[in-house]
Design an enzyme around this catalytic site. Structure first.
Site, PDB file in Angstrom:
ATOM      1  N   LYS A  13      -3.706   8.408  -3.977  1.00 57.18           N
ATOM      2  CA  LYS A  13      -4.663   7.317  -4.140  1.00 57.18           C
ATOM      3  C   LYS A  13      -6.014   7.855  -4.657  1.00 57.18           C
ATOM      4  O   LYS A  13      -6.238   9.079  -4.651  1.00 57.18           O
ATOM      5  CB  LYS A  13      -4.825   6.602  -2.792  1.00 57.18           C
ATOM      6  CG  LYS A  13      -3.532   5.878  -2.323  1.00 57.18           C
ATOM      7  CD  LYS A  13      -3.684   5.276  -0.921  1.00 57.18           C
ATOM      8  CE  LYS A  13      -2.473   4.461  -0.494  1.00 57.18           C
ATOM      9  NZ  LYS A  13      -2.577   3.954   0.898  1.00 57.18           N
ATOM     10  N   TYR A  53       2.989  -3.896  -3.650  1.00 58.70           N
ATOM     11  CA  TYR A  53       3.089  -4.130  -2.205  1.00 58.70           C
ATOM     12  C   TYR A  53       3.999  -5.305  -1.879  1.00 58.70           C
ATOM     13  O   TYR A  53       4.595  -5.337  -0.798  1.00 58.70           O
ATOM     14  CB  TYR A  53       1.703  -4.271  -1.574  1.00 58.70           C
ATOM     15  CG  TYR A  53       1.077  -2.903  -1.374  1.00 58.70           C
ATOM     16  CD1 TYR A  53       1.542  -2.037  -0.385  1.00 58.70           C
ATOM     17  CD2 TYR A  53       0.075  -2.430  -2.220  1.00 58.70           C
ATOM     18  CE1 TYR A  53       1.007  -0.765  -0.234  1.00 58.70           C
ATOM     19  CE2 TYR A  53      -0.460  -1.158  -2.074  1.00 58.70           C
ATOM     20  CZ  TYR A  53       0.011  -0.332  -1.072  1.00 58.70           C
ATOM     21  OH  TYR A  53      -0.494   0.933  -0.933  1.00 58.70           O
ATOM     22  N   ASN A 155      -6.322   6.681   3.063  1.00 56.76           N
ATOM     23  CA  ASN A 155      -5.405   7.664   3.649  1.00 56.76           C
ATOM     24  C   ASN A 155      -4.666   8.497   2.608  1.00 56.76           C
ATOM     25  O   ASN A 155      -3.573   9.000   2.864  1.00 56.76           O
ATOM     26  CB  ASN A 155      -4.427   6.958   4.603  1.00 56.76           C
ATOM     27  CG  ASN A 155      -3.676   5.829   3.913  1.00 56.76           C
ATOM     28  OD1 ASN A 155      -3.770   5.669   2.698  1.00 56.76           O
ATOM     29  ND2 ASN A 155      -2.920   5.064   4.679  1.00 56.76           N
ATOM     30  N   HIS A 158       0.297   6.946  -0.983  1.00 50.10           N
ATOM     31  CA  HIS A 158       1.339   5.946  -0.743  1.00 50.10           C
ATOM     32  C   HIS A 158       2.679   6.662  -0.869  1.00 50.10           C
ATOM     33  O   HIS A 158       2.864   7.467  -1.784  1.00 50.10           O
ATOM     34  CB  HIS A 158       1.316   4.808  -1.762  1.00 50.10           C
ATOM     35  CG  HIS A 158       2.607   4.041  -1.738  1.00 50.10           C
ATOM     36  ND1 HIS A 158       2.883   3.092  -0.790  1.00 50.10           N
ATOM     37  CD2 HIS A 158       3.750   4.165  -2.492  1.00 50.10           C
ATOM     38  CE1 HIS A 158       4.109   2.631  -0.965  1.00 50.10           C
ATOM     39  NE2 HIS A 158       4.661   3.269  -1.987  1.00 50.10           N
ATOM     40  N   GLU A 169       9.917   0.030  -6.416  1.00 57.70           N
ATOM     41  CA  GLU A 169       8.611   0.604  -6.764  1.00 57.70           C
ATOM     42  C   GLU A 169       8.709   1.512  -7.992  1.00 57.70           C
ATOM     43  O   GLU A 169       7.867   1.448  -8.888  1.00 57.70           O
ATOM     44  CB  GLU A 169       8.063   1.416  -5.588  1.00 57.70           C
ATOM     45  CG  GLU A 169       7.642   0.551  -4.405  1.00 57.70           C
ATOM     46  CD  GLU A 169       7.225   1.376  -3.198  1.00 57.70           C
ATOM     47  OE1 GLU A 169       6.863   0.770  -2.183  1.00 57.70           O
ATOM     48  OE2 GLU A 169       7.267   2.622  -3.252  1.00 57.70           O
TER      49      GLU A 169
HETATM   50  P1  GDP Z   1       1.931   3.030   4.603  1.00 59.25           P
HETATM   51  O1  GDP Z   1       3.344   2.699   4.181  1.00 59.25           O
HETATM   52  O2  GDP Z   1       1.850   4.090   5.661  1.00 59.25           O
HETATM   53  O3  GDP Z   1       1.007   3.333   3.432  1.00 59.25           O
HETATM   54  O4  GDP Z   1       1.324   1.718   5.295  1.00 59.25           O
HETATM   55  P2  GDP Z   1       1.499   0.157   4.964  1.00 59.25           P
HETATM   56  O5  GDP Z   1       2.539  -0.084   3.909  1.00 59.25           O
HETATM   57  O6  GDP Z   1       1.683  -0.529   6.285  1.00 59.25           O
HETATM   58  O7  GDP Z   1       0.044  -0.251   4.434  1.00 59.25           O
HETATM   59  C1  GDP Z   1      -0.346   0.013   3.104  1.00 59.25           C
HETATM   60  C2  GDP Z   1      -1.758   0.536   3.059  1.00 59.25           C
HETATM   61  O8  GDP Z   1      -2.681  -0.485   3.447  1.00 59.25           O
HETATM   62  C3  GDP Z   1      -2.066   1.694   4.021  1.00 59.25           C
HETATM   63  O9  GDP Z   1      -1.666   2.938   3.500  1.00 59.25           O
HETATM   64  C4  GDP Z   1      -3.574   1.564   4.193  1.00 59.25           C
HETATM   65  O10 GDP Z   1      -4.267   2.120   3.079  1.00 59.25           O
HETATM   66  C5  GDP Z   1      -3.796   0.050   4.168  1.00 59.25           C
HETATM   67  N1  GDP Z   1      -3.770  -0.615   5.492  1.00 59.25           N
HETATM   68  C6  GDP Z   1      -2.660  -0.889   6.219  1.00 59.25           C
HETATM   69  N2  GDP Z   1      -2.940  -1.551   7.345  1.00 59.25           N
HETATM   70  C7  GDP Z   1      -4.285  -1.740   7.347  1.00 59.25           C
HETATM   71  C8  GDP Z   1      -5.195  -2.399   8.281  1.00 59.25           C
HETATM   72  O11 GDP Z   1      -4.813  -2.947   9.321  1.00 59.25           O
HETATM   73  N3  GDP Z   1      -6.514  -2.387   7.964  1.00 59.25           N
HETATM   74  C9  GDP Z   1      -6.983  -1.826   6.821  1.00 59.25           C
HETATM   75  N4  GDP Z   1      -8.297  -1.863   6.594  1.00 59.25           N
HETATM   76  N5  GDP Z   1      -6.164  -1.192   5.933  1.00 59.25           N
HETATM   77  C10 GDP Z   1      -4.831  -1.147   6.184  1.00 59.25           C
HETATM   78 MG    MG Z   2       4.119   1.057   3.087  1.00 62.05          MG
END
Ligand code: GDP
Ligand code: MG
Length: 200
Positions: A13, A53, A155, A158, A169
């Site tokens: 990212k 997403y 973080n 992805h 994807e």
């Molecule tokens: P990943 O698969 O570990 O990347 O997590 P997810 O698919 O659940 O979420 C996608 C991305 O959205 C994450 O990597 C974070 O950058 C962001 N994100 C997810 N959940 C939250 C949240 O509750 N609050 C905020 N501010 N960002 C979030």
């Molecule tokens: Mg994810």
């Protein structure tokens, strides 16, 4: 049958690119034994991030539930109790985050590629990601700070979460001819049944 050529999509990212961590991050994945078969630097559009997403129709709900659970575990109150509302907000914030500058998109291939890459990457929230993982070692963000500042959790990475996600994807980010098919000499030691070519 185990797919020894499983593919997964990884994105570094904008925070990873801006902090000069491209090499460090690729090094960690490369050392695992998985093979890099696609690589590009791009500035994504809002549309691409939204399609990315929403390849998983339940993504909004899952993100919301995971976030609520993370707040509970720390004894904190989530800004919302409605998973879809959280999902909508996170998606909007992700669009701002991921279109803010160049990102690196990669395809990694090999046995258990999806699970191995997720393990090396670490959990979503850097505050509690395991030490030794990319998110746990190389950055510092939390849900609480990101939510109160109205932005996505930064973080670094992805990584696809399942075979279904990765297939959809990869098709979004890469043309078929941008993913290469080739052999690494190191694959023999990882995959060959008989290690009979070593001794002279
Ligand atoms: P990943 O698969 O570990 O990347 O997590 P997810 O698919 O659940 O979420 C996608 C991305 O959205 C994450 O990597 C974070 O950058 C962001 N994100 C997810 N959940 C939250 C949240 O509750 N609050 C905020 N501010 N960002 C979030
Ligand atoms: Mg994810």
């Amino acid at each position: 049958m185990i797919n020894k050529k499983e593919q997964t999509l990884v994105i570094i990212k904008p925070d990873g690119v801006q902090r000069g961590l491209i090499g460090e991050i690729i090094k960690r994945y490369e050392k695992s034994g998985l093979k890099l078969t696609g690589l590009k630097i791009v500035i994504p559009t809002n549309k691409l991030i939204e399609s990315h997403y929403l390849v998983d129709l339940n993504w909004k709900t899952k993100v919301g539930e995971k976030s609520i659970e993370a707040y509970k575990k720390k004894g904190l109150i989530s800004p919302s109790e409605n998973p879809i509302e959280i999902g909508d907000r996170v998606l909007n914030n992700l669009k701002k985050y991921l279109t803010s500058g160049p990102i690196i998109a990669m395809v990694w291939e090999g046995m258990n590629a999806i699970a191995i890459i997720r393990k090396i990457t670490g959990g979503t929230e850097p505050l509690v990601s395991d030490v030794g993982t990319i998110r746990g070692d190389l950055t510092i963000d939390s849900y609480e700070v990101a939510d109160s500042d109205g932005r996505a959790v930064r973080n670094l990475i992805h990584a696809s979460g399942s075979a279904e996600e990765s297939e959809k994807e990869i098709a979004l980010w890469f043309n078929k001819n941008e993913i290469l098919s080739y052999r690494l000499v190191s694959e023999s030691i990882l995959y060959d049944v008989n290690l009979d070519g070593i001794l002279e």
